[in-house]
Enzyme design. Structure first.
Site, PDB file in Angstrom:
ATOM      1  N   SER A 124       0.830  -1.200   0.000  1.00 21.07           N
ATOM      2  CA  SER A 124       0.000   0.000   0.000  1.00 21.07           C
ATOM      3  C   SER A 124       0.865   1.250   0.000  1.00 21.07           C
ATOM      4  O   SER A 124       1.957   1.253   0.574  1.00 21.07           O
ATOM      5  CB  SER A 124      -0.879  -0.016   1.252  1.00 21.07           C
ATOM      6  OG  SER A 124      -1.453   1.252   1.483  1.00 21.07           O
ATOM      7  N   TYR A 148      -1.628  -0.667  10.756  1.00 21.06           N
ATOM      8  CA  TYR A 148      -1.931  -1.301   9.457  1.00 21.06           C
ATOM      9  C   TYR A 148      -0.765  -1.068   8.493  1.00 21.06           C
ATOM     10  O   TYR A 148      -0.210  -2.020   7.939  1.00 21.06           O
ATOM     11  CB  TYR A 148      -3.224  -0.748   8.854  1.00 21.06           C
ATOM     12  CG  TYR A 148      -3.299  -0.993   7.364  1.00 21.06           C
ATOM     13  CD1 TYR A 148      -3.041   0.036   6.461  1.00 21.06           C
ATOM     14  CD2 TYR A 148      -3.566  -2.247   6.865  1.00 21.06           C
ATOM     15  CE1 TYR A 148      -3.057  -0.197   5.095  1.00 21.06           C
ATOM     16  CE2 TYR A 148      -3.587  -2.490   5.498  1.00 21.06           C
ATOM     17  CZ  TYR A 148      -3.330  -1.453   4.623  1.00 21.06           C
ATOM     18  OH  TYR A 148      -3.340  -1.691   3.265  1.00 21.06           O
ATOM     19  N   LYS A 152       2.301  -3.661   6.677  1.00 23.51           N
ATOM     20  CA  LYS A 152       2.669  -3.715   5.252  1.00 23.51           C
ATOM     21  C   LYS A 152       4.163  -3.496   5.085  1.00 23.51           C
ATOM     22  O   LYS A 152       4.846  -4.208   4.346  1.00 23.51           O
ATOM     23  CB  LYS A 152       1.884  -2.661   4.450  1.00 23.51           C
ATOM     24  CG  LYS A 152       0.394  -2.940   4.323  1.00 23.51           C
ATOM     25  CD  LYS A 152       0.122  -4.238   3.557  1.00 23.51           C
ATOM     26  CE  LYS A 152      -1.359  -4.481   3.356  1.00 23.51           C
ATOM     27  NZ  LYS A 152      -1.640  -5.771   2.685  1.00 23.51           N
TER      28      LYS A 152
HETATM   29  C1  WQD Z   1      -9.525   9.443   1.205  1.00 21.17           C
HETATM   30  C2  WQD Z   1      -9.773  10.934   1.447  1.00 21.17           C
HETATM   31  C3  WQD Z   1     -10.019  11.529   3.752  1.00 21.17           C
HETATM   32  C4  WQD Z   1     -13.783   9.299   4.331  1.00 21.17           C
HETATM   33  C5  WQD Z   1      -6.691   4.508   3.098  1.00 21.17           C
HETATM   34  C6  WQD Z   1      -5.541   3.680   3.631  1.00 21.17           C
HETATM   35  C7  WQD Z   1      -4.743   3.125   2.475  1.00 21.17           C
HETATM   36  C8  WQD Z   1      -5.636   2.365   1.554  1.00 21.17           C
HETATM   37  C9  WQD Z   1      -6.755   3.280   1.058  1.00 21.17           C
HETATM   38  C10 WQD Z   1      -5.548   0.045   2.169  1.00 21.17           C
HETATM   39  C11 WQD Z   1      -8.993  11.491   2.620  1.00 21.17           C
HETATM   40  C12 WQD Z   1     -11.309  11.778   3.001  1.00 21.17           C
HETATM   41  C13 WQD Z   1     -12.631   9.846   3.790  1.00 21.17           C
HETATM   42  C14 WQD Z   1     -14.827  10.158   4.736  1.00 21.17           C
HETATM   43  C15 WQD Z   1     -13.535  12.048   4.018  1.00 21.17           C
HETATM   44  N1  WQD Z   1      -6.185   1.233   2.182  1.00 21.17           N
HETATM   45  N2  WQD Z   1     -12.516  11.194   3.630  1.00 21.17           N
HETATM   46  N3  WQD Z   1     -14.666  11.510   4.570  1.00 21.17           N
HETATM   47  O1  WQD Z   1      -7.057   7.437   3.996  1.00 21.17           O
HETATM   48  O2  WQD Z   1      -6.301   7.967   1.595  1.00 21.17           O
HETATM   49  O3  WQD Z   1      -6.197   5.627   2.415  1.00 21.17           O
HETATM   50  O4  WQD Z   1      -7.475   3.725   2.230  1.00 21.17           O
HETATM   51  O5  WQD Z   1      -4.538  -0.240   1.582  1.00 21.17           O
HETATM   52  O6  WQD Z   1      -3.748   2.280   3.003  1.00 21.17           O
HETATM   53  O7  WQD Z   1      -4.696   4.559   4.378  1.00 21.17           O
HETATM   54  O8  WQD Z   1      -8.397   6.655   1.980  1.00 21.17           O
HETATM   55  O9  WQD Z   1     -10.774   6.711   1.427  1.00 21.17           O
HETATM   56  O10 WQD Z   1     -10.110   6.769   3.885  1.00 21.17           O
HETATM   57  O11 WQD Z   1      -9.715   8.772   2.456  1.00 21.17           O
HETATM   58  O12 WQD Z   1     -13.423  13.285   3.887  1.00 21.17           O
HETATM   59  O13 WQD Z   1     -15.903   9.727   5.250  1.00 21.17           O
HETATM   60  O14 WQD Z   1     -11.156  11.132   1.754  1.00 21.17           O
HETATM   61  O15 WQD Z   1      -9.754  12.580   4.679  1.00 21.17           O
HETATM   62  O16 WQD Z   1      -8.598  12.832   2.305  1.00 21.17           O
HETATM   63  P1  WQD Z   1      -6.957   7.031   2.557  1.00 21.17           P
HETATM   64  P2  WQD Z   1      -9.823   7.167   2.479  1.00 21.17           P
END
Ligand code: WQD
Length: 331
Positions: A124, A148, A152
């Site tokens: 990741s 997490y 990885k």
């Molecule tokens: C994306 C953006 C949030 C939810 C994570 C893991 C990564 C991978 C993908 C496994 C950010 C914003 C989110 C919400 C929001 N997973 N957001 N409201 O954090 O980039 O990555 O998932 O491998 O390892 O770290 O993904 O989809 O959680 O967030 O505003 O209800 O959306 O702040 O900017 P992230 P995400």
């Protein structure tokens, strides 16, 4: 070529199995349905018209792994199985260390026993932590900010050490950016068993009326509109990247690391607005406080995967939004 897919009924695993079957690979799968549903197996059959050999079980269980390798002449393994909720990993770190590390060690030991030394590992972009600059290249410094991500990175280091100890191994480590979207059939997609952690599944639950509004975690980041920027990649593009990685490890020994992203960053607001436009549906939202641990922006330089795997993402953000919604709203 017969490929063992661990965690193959999960979101990325199921899409990868579809592409493997469509490209005439024989597929064996092990999954314990901790974050997926058995009916995904029926959907894979409906999409491809092909059967896979399935074992229900935990990858930590060396007995079932040995049964799989005894029953089947496995040529290579794609290892997806693992817990992946960042927030949960902070709350229950031991569950993540035990599950993600233990399962990988069991798998690697049994692969060695059966002289199967070709592995594609699901890593990741989280291993880059807060990047020093953008876009992110594979030789950037590695650091993690949650258990997490730490699992990885630990597994990446375990794989490096295995290759140093035995040059017969051939390992491709794929660092995913932000997978979204679904197969064009709408039969498989991201369908977590619990409350969504990630942005797109949450957007979808708001669009379908299950949730009232989307909480946007902060609009004071150093980005185009203040909301978080990420490199969203269509899950089918991601799946196809695994087939290219399989071809590579089948040809050459060694270990290498590849960014699987599009190279383009989109903000939360850009994604929400694109989703609404493409699907002609409202997504009410409210700006809230930042989510602890989030970074401003993250997107890939995918040129190394293009050069070494002859792979690049083909689908655009509109495709991702359309296919994501079609999975839950299939006509
Ligand atoms: C994306 C953006 C949030 C939810 C994570 C893991 C990564 C991978 C993908 C496994 C950010 C914003 C989110 C919400 C929001 N997973 N957001 N409201 O954090 O980039 O990555 O998932 O491998 O390892 O770290 O993904 O989809 O959680 O967030 O505003 O209800 O959306 O702040 O900017 P992230 P995400």
């Amino acid at each position: 070529m017969k490929v063992l897919v661990t965690g193959g009924t999960g979101y990325i695993g199921s899409h990868t199995i579809v592409e493997l079957l469509d490209n005439n690979y024989d597929v064996v799968c092990i999954d314990n349905f901790i974050n997926s549903k058995p009916e995904v197996l029926d959907k894979i059959k409906e999409i491809t018209g092909k059967e896979i050999t399935f074992y229900e079980g935990d990858v930590c269980d060396k007995q079932i792994l040995r049964q799989i390798f005894t029953d089947n002449n496995i040529d290579a393994v794609i290892h997806f199985a693992g817990l992946k909720a960042v927030g949960e990993s902070v709350r229950v770190p031991l569950k993540y260390y035990r599950n993600n590390i233990d399962s990988t060690l069991s798998l690697l030991e049994v692969m060695g026993e059966y002289n199967c030394k070709k592995l594609v590992f699901s890593s990741s972009a989280t291993v880059y932590g807060k990047p020093k600059s953008l876009p992110i290249k594979e030789d950037f410094p590695l650091s993690t900010t949650n258990p997490y991500g730490a699992t990885k990175l630990m597994i990446e280091n375990i794989l490096r050490d295995i290759y140093v100890s035995d040059k017969d191994w051939s390992i491709a480590v794929l660092r995913y950016f932000n997978p979204i979207g679904a197969h064009s059939s709408g039969l498989i997609g991201e369908n977590p068993n619990d409350i969504p952690n990630n942005l797109m599944p949450y957007i979808i639950k708001v669009a379908t009326g299950e949730y009232q509004k989307l909480n946007i975690f902060g609009n004071d980041y150093d980005t185009v509109d203040g909301t978080g920027v990420r490199d969203y990649i269509h899950v089918v593009d991601l799946a196809l990247g695994h087939l290219k990685a399989l071809e590579k490890i089948d040809k050459d020994n060694g270990i290498d690391f590849y960014n699987l992203g599009t190279g383009h960053g989109f903000s939360v607001l850009e994604l929400v607005n694109t989703f609404s436009k493409v699907n002609k549906v409202d997504v009410p939202y409210e700006i809230c406080d930042r989510r602890p641990g989030d970074i401003d922006a993250c997107y890939a330089d995918p040129s190394y995967a293009k050069e070494k795997l002859n792979w690049q993402a083909e689908k655009n953000i509109e495709d991702m939004c359309r296919d994501s919604y079609n999975f839950v709203n299939r006509k």
